[in-house]
Design an enzyme around this catalytic site. Structure first.
Site, mmCIF file in Angstrom:
data_model
loop_
_atom_site.group_PDB
_atom_site.id
_atom_site.type_symbol
_atom_site.label_atom_id
_atom_site.label_comp_id
_atom_site.label_asym_id
_atom_site.label_seq_id
_atom_site.Cartn_x
_atom_site.Cartn_y
_atom_site.Cartn_z
ATOM 1 N N GLU A 2 6.291 -0.355 12.926
ATOM 2 C CA GLU A 2 7.153 0.573 13.749
ATOM 3 C C GLU A 2 6.738 1.999 13.895
ATOM 4 O OE1 GLU A 2 10.997 1.419 11.711
ATOM 5 O OE2 GLU A 2 10.785 3.264 12.761
ATOM 6 N N CYS A 31 12.535 8.324 12.983
ATOM 7 C CA CYS A 31 11.976 7.806 14.007
ATOM 8 C C CYS A 31 12.974 7.562 14.996
ATOM 9 C CB CYS A 31 11.088 6.511 13.658
ATOM 10 S SG CYS A 31 12.358 5.260 13.040
ATOM 11 N N LYS A 68 0.848 -1.181 -0.111
ATOM 12 C CA LYS A 68 0.006 0.003 -0.006
ATOM 13 C C LYS A 68 0.930 1.327 0.155
ATOM 14 C CE LYS A 68 -2.972 3.191 1.486
ATOM 15 N NZ LYS A 68 -2.226 4.084 2.019
ATOM 16 N N GLU A 99 5.774 11.520 21.260
ATOM 17 C CA GLU A 99 6.879 11.933 20.046
ATOM 18 C C GLU A 99 6.496 13.157 19.326
ATOM 19 O OE1 GLU A 99 8.555 9.501 16.333
ATOM 20 O OE2 GLU A 99 6.289 9.274 16.356
ATOM 21 N N GLY A 138 5.040 4.045 10.412
ATOM 22 C CA GLY A 138 4.366 5.509 10.437
ATOM 23 C C GLY A 138 3.826 5.810 11.838
ATOM 24 N N SER A 139 2.886 6.240 11.898
ATOM 25 C CA SER A 139 2.411 6.824 13.066
ATOM 26 C C SER A 139 1.858 5.929 14.446
ATOM 27 C CB SER A 139 1.300 7.966 12.990
ATOM 28 O OG SER A 139 0.001 7.115 12.655
ATOM 29 N N ARG A 140 1.842 6.326 15.527
ATOM 30 C CA ARG A 140 1.275 5.262 16.438
ATOM 31 C C ARG A 140 -0.157 5.039 16.145
ATOM 32 N NH1 ARG A 140 2.581 6.265 22.660
ATOM 33 N NH2 ARG A 140 1.034 5.011 23.688
ATOM 34 N N GLY A 169 -2.057 5.123 13.496
ATOM 35 C CA GLY A 169 -1.913 4.222 11.895
ATOM 36 C C GLY A 169 -1.697 2.934 12.449
ATOM 37 N N GLY A 170 -0.752 2.720 13.202
ATOM 38 C CA GLY A 170 -0.287 1.330 13.375
ATOM 39 C C GLY A 170 -1.242 0.645 14.270
HETATM 40 N N1 NAI Z 1 8.058 6.817 14.170
HETATM 41 C C1 NAI Z 1 8.048 6.873 12.870
HETATM 42 O O1 NAI Z 1 8.877 5.917 12.121
HETATM 43 C C2 NAI Z 1 7.321 7.860 11.978
HETATM 44 C C3 NAI Z 1 6.333 8.475 12.470
HETATM 45 N N2 NAI Z 1 5.442 9.347 11.837
HETATM 46 C C4 NAI Z 1 4.308 10.161 12.602
HETATM 47 O O2 NAI Z 1 3.312 9.774 11.786
HETATM 48 C C5 NAI Z 1 2.627 11.130 11.479
HETATM 49 C C6 NAI Z 1 1.985 10.903 9.985
HETATM 50 O O3 NAI Z 1 2.830 10.554 9.172
HETATM 51 P P1 NAI Z 1 2.519 9.194 8.123
HETATM 52 O O4 NAI Z 1 3.999 8.803 7.703
HETATM 53 O O5 NAI Z 1 1.473 9.785 7.029
HETATM 54 O O6 NAI Z 1 2.016 8.043 9.112
HETATM 55 P P2 NAI Z 1 0.596 7.633 8.986
HETATM 56 O O7 NAI Z 1 0.542 6.440 10.249
HETATM 57 O O8 NAI Z 1 -0.549 8.392 9.244
HETATM 58 O O9 NAI Z 1 0.386 6.831 7.647
HETATM 59 C C7 NAI Z 1 1.297 5.646 7.385
HETATM 60 C C8 NAI Z 1 0.509 4.611 6.478
HETATM 61 O O10 NAI Z 1 -0.537 4.066 7.164
HETATM 62 C C9 NAI Z 1 -1.978 4.332 6.467
HETATM 63 N N3 NAI Z 1 -2.985 4.665 7.576
HETATM 64 C C10 NAI Z 1 -2.792 5.629 8.635
HETATM 65 N N4 NAI Z 1 -3.677 5.400 9.543
HETATM 66 C C11 NAI Z 1 -4.729 4.630 9.041
HETATM 67 C C12 NAI Z 1 -5.694 3.919 9.598
HETATM 68 N N5 NAI Z 1 -6.293 4.499 10.342
HETATM 69 N N6 NAI Z 1 -6.254 2.998 8.787
HETATM 70 C C13 NAI Z 1 -5.749 2.646 7.545
HETATM 71 N N7 NAI Z 1 -4.572 2.988 7.285
HETATM 72 C C14 NAI Z 1 -3.980 4.008 7.845
HETATM 73 C C15 NAI Z 1 -1.456 5.758 5.720
HETATM 74 O O11 NAI Z 1 -2.364 5.963 4.611
HETATM 75 C C16 NAI Z 1 -0.260 5.546 5.444
HETATM 76 O O12 NAI Z 1 -0.373 4.567 4.092
HETATM 77 C C17 NAI Z 1 3.813 11.962 11.383
HETATM 78 O O13 NAI Z 1 3.566 13.423 11.893
HETATM 79 C C18 NAI Z 1 4.654 11.410 12.520
HETATM 80 O O14 NAI Z 1 4.200 12.065 13.731
HETATM 81 C C19 NAI Z 1 5.454 9.295 10.485
HETATM 82 C C20 NAI Z 1 6.766 8.863 9.730
HETATM 83 C C21 NAI Z 1 7.591 7.836 10.637
HETATM 84 O O1 AKG Z 2 17.540 6.441 11.081
HETATM 85 C C1 AKG Z 2 17.404 5.824 10.124
HETATM 86 O O2 AKG Z 2 18.518 5.492 9.357
HETATM 87 C C2 AKG Z 2 15.974 5.152 9.977
HETATM 88 C C3 AKG Z 2 14.977 5.899 10.824
HETATM 89 C C4 AKG Z 2 13.742 5.296 10.633
HETATM 90 O O3 AKG Z 2 13.493 4.061 10.723
HETATM 91 C C5 AKG Z 2 12.558 5.967 10.336
HETATM 92 O O4 AKG Z 2 12.710 7.368 10.619
HETATM 93 O O5 AKG Z 2 11.480 5.822 9.960
#
Ligand code: NAI
Ligand code: AKG
Length: 517
Positions: A262, A299, A181, A389, A238-240, A242-243
């Site tokens: 993650e 992250c 996806k 975060e 992605g986000s907490r 979303g996960g």
């Molecule tokens: N810890 C990490 O590695 C990361 C954390 N983030 C956090 O996530 C926030 C939003 O960033 P995104 O990258 O857009 O993450 P996101 O979690 O919103 O989206 C990631 C994926 O999951 C899908 N998704 C999200 N919520 C969903 C739901 N309820 N049902 C079905 N699918 C869902 C989205 O369409 C996308 O494809 C950022 O502001 C940041 O706080 C973002 C990127 C990495």
């Molecule tokens: O720091 C990195 O190289 C990877 C970080 C990571 O996994 C993320 O930001 O989603």
């Protein structure tokens, strides 16, 4: 650009479309992307299911060559991929070139892992027909892939954690067909990368259902993908929220499945007293470089830093503030992520226990302005919201009254991807006393470094207890990531003639095995 999605290697379109957004301007980019229909989503899952039995029994050499063919196909398209990713993510060319190298390197690492064969985990207990009081039958086990895997690409690594990123590479290496996806923040990049994988599938004469790519701006198809009975595991970054949402979908299925998500981590960094005394200004500058790297959108960003109050910390803060004040606003991945960052900073600055120590120039609707905040150990311990975060170029310094409070703060934290100690020899006893806490909290423990930038290697652990991930037993980066998509099967007294090649007496695939009399 051709706005199709890919179902079993075939380009498909639909009546409903969406557009990519230029990160720097927030404006729509030229080109319409078709939204995957429920019928095509179901087709992708069915084709993946049909591909599974063939793909999972391909010889290790075939799968290794496939992974290498994907890497070469990506390199062939590198200019177009990087150019589109720059527009969609706002990340600079040098970073994206490096990320493409990391992505192809990752695919080639998994090719080596597949060839070496340890992943197959072959263990043989030889038959003991004469054993008393009961004979032992021939027992042999191996790891088999779990089935088709759904992968959710991350916004912040449009290549290395996305369509051909670590989750896809490790699932394909294990022998699992993959349905990706795409992240809606980079539909064009995703399509270009998806086309490279589809080309490799064809070139290696693999079943077309080995790989599909679905696209949508919202959540419906992603949720339906996780709910589809053909899907047997999920990889997500992605986000907490979303996960957690996808974990709930997976758990509510008639057959619940594992989700390897993650999610969120604040990656504590501790400055121990001798190290702080020895090199306060240098540490202050390096800290700001790490927290503001690519607008702090990692992250692994050092979200909190813990150090004892006193003149050494003051020298550290002076250098950190000077460096941070000079950090310009940086384009963030999406306007949504930029506004989430603003909200995160606003909630910290409205907190009575928190003060702003330094600020780069203010951000805009698409750019994040760097911020350095400070609180005291007691305030931090009293308010769990300070452990949330904030995704972007900021960090919170926690001033502790004594070294005992360092342990208290670390104990109060939830699970983390990383935990870092800056230490000199005089700090070793204190560091040794903190290590057991850090082991319980984090997937990777660093000394005298910064958590951003993960090495893709055999021993890497990019994981950790919740909420860093949904399953602390694994990693999403490095060779060990393959184990998420494997499960053991034991064969008892099965005739050699019908055993899979991995377990036959002649060992035709030359896999490493452990044999016991
Ligand atoms: N810890 C990490 O590695 C990361 C954390 N983030 C956090 O996530 C926030 C939003 O960033 P995104 O990258 O857009 O993450 P996101 O979690 O919103 O989206 C990631 C994926 O999951 C899908 N998704 C999200 N919520 C969903 C739901 N309820 N049902 C079905 N699918 C869902 C989205 O369409 C996308 O494809 C950022 O502001 C940041 O706080 C973002 C990127 C990495
Ligand atoms: O720091 C990195 O190289 C990877 C970080 C990571 O996994 C993320 O930001 O989603």
């Amino acid at each position: 650009m051709d706005g199709s999605y890919l179902i079993g290697g075939q380009r498909r379109t639909s009546a409903q479309t969406f557009q990519g957004i230029e990160a720097a301007t927030g404006q729509a980019l030229p080109g319409d992307f078709a939204v995957t229909t429920p019928e095509d989503l179901a087709l992708a899952c069915t084709l993946a299911e049909q591909a599974f039995d063939h793909f999972r029994e391909t010889a290790p050499e075939t799968r290794a060559t496939f992974l290498e063919t994907i890497a070469t196909a990506l390199e062939k398209r590198s200019e177009a991929i990087v150019a589109r990713a720059m527009l969609e993510s706002g990340l600079p060319q040098g970073r994206l070139n490096g990320e493409l190298g990391r992505t192809t390197g990752q695919l080639r690492l998994f090719a080596s892992v597949v060839r070496e064969g340890d992943w197959a985990g072959v263990v043989i207990d030889k038959a003991l027909p004469e054993r008393a009081p009961l004979p032992r039958p021939d027992l042999r086990s191996r790891q088999i892939p779990v089935g088709p895997v759904a992968v959710f690409g991350a916004s912040n690594f449009p290549l290395a954690f996305s369509v051909a990123g670590g989750d896809t590479a490790s699932a394909l290496a294990a022998g699992c067909p993959v349905v990706v996806k795409a992240h809606p923040a980079h539909p064009g990049t995703s399509l270009l990368v998806g086309q490279a994988i589809a080309e490799a599938v064809e070139q290696c004469s693999l079943p077309s259902g080995t790989f599909s790519l679905i696209q949508e701006p919202g959540y419906a198809m992603g949720s339906a993908l996780v709910a589809h009975p053909a899907i047997k595991a999920v990889g997500f970054t992605g986000s907490r929220s979303g996960g957690l949402a996808l974990m709930a979908v997976a758990a509510a299925r008639a057959e619940p499945i594992p989700v390897y998500a993650e999610m969120s981590s604040i990656n504590p960094v501790v400055l121990l007293p001798a190290a702080l005394a020895a090199r306060a200004p240098e540490l202050g500058r390096a800290y700001v470089a790490s927290l503001s790297l690519f607008a702090g959108q990692f992250c692994t960003n050092p979200g909190i830093l813990i150090a004892q109050t006193g003149p050494d910390l003051d020298r550290f803060l002076a250098a950190a503030c000077e460096a941070l004040n000079a950090v310009p606003p940086q384009v963030m991945l999406t306007p949504g992520i930029a506004s989430a960052y603003d909200r995160g900073i606003a909630s910290l600055t409205e907190n009575e226990g928190v003060q702003v120590l330094a600020a780069g120039a203010d951000g805009t609707a698409t750019c994040g302005g760097a911020r350095l905040l400070v609180t005291d150990g007691n305030d931090f311990l009293a308010d769990p919201s300070l452990t949330h975060e904030v995704f972007g170029p900021s960090s919170l310094i926690v001033r502790v009254r004594d070294t005992a409070q360092i342990a208290q703060i670390l104990e109060s934290l939830q699970g983390q991807l990383t935990a870092t100690l800056h230490l000199d020899e005089a700090d070793y006893p204190l560091a040794a006393s903190l290590l057991p806490i850090l082991e319980r909290k984090a997937g990777r423990i660093l000394a005298n470094g910064w958590p951003t930038g993960v090495e893709v290697s055999r021993s890497m652990v990019h994981g950790g207890p919740f909420p860093a991930t949904s399953d602390p037993r694994t990693t999403s980066v490095g060779a060990m990531a393959i184990h998420r998509f494997l499960r053991p099967v034991c064969y008892q007294a099965i005739p050699d003639a019908i055993l899979p090649p991995a377990l036959k007496a002649s060992n035709p695939q030359n896999l490493p095995r452990r044999e016991f009399d």
